[in-house]
Design an enzyme around this catalytic site. Structure first.
Site, PDB file in Angstrom:
ATOM      1  N   ASP A  23      -0.941  22.237  13.341  1.00 55.42           N
ATOM      2  CA  ASP A  23      -0.265  21.038  13.817  1.00 55.42           C
ATOM      3  C   ASP A  23      -0.879  20.513  15.111  1.00 55.42           C
ATOM      4  O   ASP A  23      -0.875  19.316  15.371  1.00 55.42           O
ATOM      5  CB  ASP A  23       1.226  21.319  14.029  1.00 55.42           C
ATOM      6  CG  ASP A  23       1.994  21.384  12.717  1.00 55.42           C
ATOM      7  OD1 ASP A  23       1.402  21.085  11.665  1.00 55.42           O
ATOM      8  OD2 ASP A  23       3.181  21.746  12.735  1.00 55.42           O
ATOM      9  N   GLY A  24      -1.428  21.413  15.933  1.00 55.31           N
ATOM     10  CA  GLY A  24      -2.074  20.975  17.162  1.00 55.31           C
ATOM     11  C   GLY A  24      -3.266  20.082  16.880  1.00 55.31           C
ATOM     12  O   GLY A  24      -3.483  19.074  17.559  1.00 55.31           O
TER      13      GLY A  24
END
Length: 296
Positions: A77-78
């Site tokens: 997700d980063g």
């Protein structure tokens, strides 16, 4: 070779987590398979260096949005957050392949990546529009610094575990004064991130709402509150705090001086996020948060 004109997307950008072997393997598979379909494959500059790619067209992230109509982000997700903050300003859809940990945003299974992505290319997908927040530091009556966040904007001290004081306004209405370690202002997308660990509510992606979650408040009556996303939040720190920090997705940090004020509101652009047709947000929550399955 398939006719690329029959597919929903023809110009595909690839980008992913740098120096990660599993990500590299998935990216190489995508590059080969999408190229075999006759699609125009463009590789993000740093990703191309990781792949040692010299044949495909490469572009920096800031230019991918103009060149592609679909971006495939391989990683966690980063990685999605970093790409999406840039790509949201262009009319480009984004889909994520999960090579990270939780994967609330990157939900395509890397073990079946082409099967699921081919369905997306054929137009068999779900579209979500996720809004971002824009944070502005106001100094001497003028906008001094600007950042944007998909997950959250956080006002906090520049010291560890240090109480600060500030006032919160929604539009022109005074809400409360706060004595806490800070304040997490979260989108629905970010409600399963830092806000959740701070005791904030989970907001489903379709809600047009923002949550305000105090960090370790110094009164038991202080609780999270959810407000409409079309309002403007106005944070007024006490001059006695010293210098504070304003963080956007834990990535960009802006200094907030004693007489500064902070405005937070919806960003003008949204992120167009694509999911496989069988995607279920509640299934993701059950899997990622370890919720119980059906009893009967």
């Amino acid at each position: 070779m398939a006719n690329p004109q029959a597919l929903a997307f023809q110009r595909i950008a690839l980008l992913g987590k740098v120096n990660h072997e599993a990500t590299r393997a998935t990216l190489l598979t995508l590059e080969q398979e999408l190229g075999a379909l006759g699609l125009d494959v463009i590789i993000e500059e740093r990703t191309a260096q990781q792949l040692d790619e010299r044949e495909r067209r490469t572009l920096p992230l800031e230019q991918l949005g103009e060149a592609a109509d679909l971006a495939v982000v391989v990683g966690g997700d980063g990685n999605m957050l970093g790409a999406a903050r840039i790509l949201c300003e262009f009319n480009v859809a984004v889909v994520g392949v999960n090579r990270g940990n939780l994967g609330f945003l990157t939900d395509i299974d890397p073990d079946h990546v082409m099967q699921q992505l081919r369905a997306v290319l054929n137009g068999d997908y779900i579209t979500e529009e996720r809004f971002l927040l824009q944070a502005e530091v106001i100094r001497d009556g003028h906008r001094h610094n600007v950042g944007r966040a998909i997950n959250e904007v956080v006002l906090h001290s520049d010291k560890v575990a240090h109480m600060i004081e500030f006032e919160v306004y929604v539009d022109s209405d005074f809400v409360y004064s706060q004595r806490s370690d800070g304040l997490i202002v979260s989108t629905p997308t970010g409600s399963t991130a830092y806000s959740l660990s701070g005791g904030g509510p989970i907001l489903t992606p379709g809600l047009d709402a923002i949550s305000l979650v105090p960090m370790f408040p110094h009164t038991l009556s202080s609780r999270p509150i959810v407000v409409g996303a079309n309002c403007t939040l106005h944070l007024k720190p006490s001059p006695d705090n010293g210098n504070l920090q304003l963080s956007c997705d834990g990535h960009m940090r802006m200094e907030v001086l004693p007489k500064d004020e902070v405005l937070i509101h919806k960003y003008a652009y949204t992120l167009t996020l694509l999911h496989p047709k069988d995607h279920s947000y509640f299934k993701v929550l059950r899997n990622k948060l370890g919720w119980g399955s059906r009893l009967f």
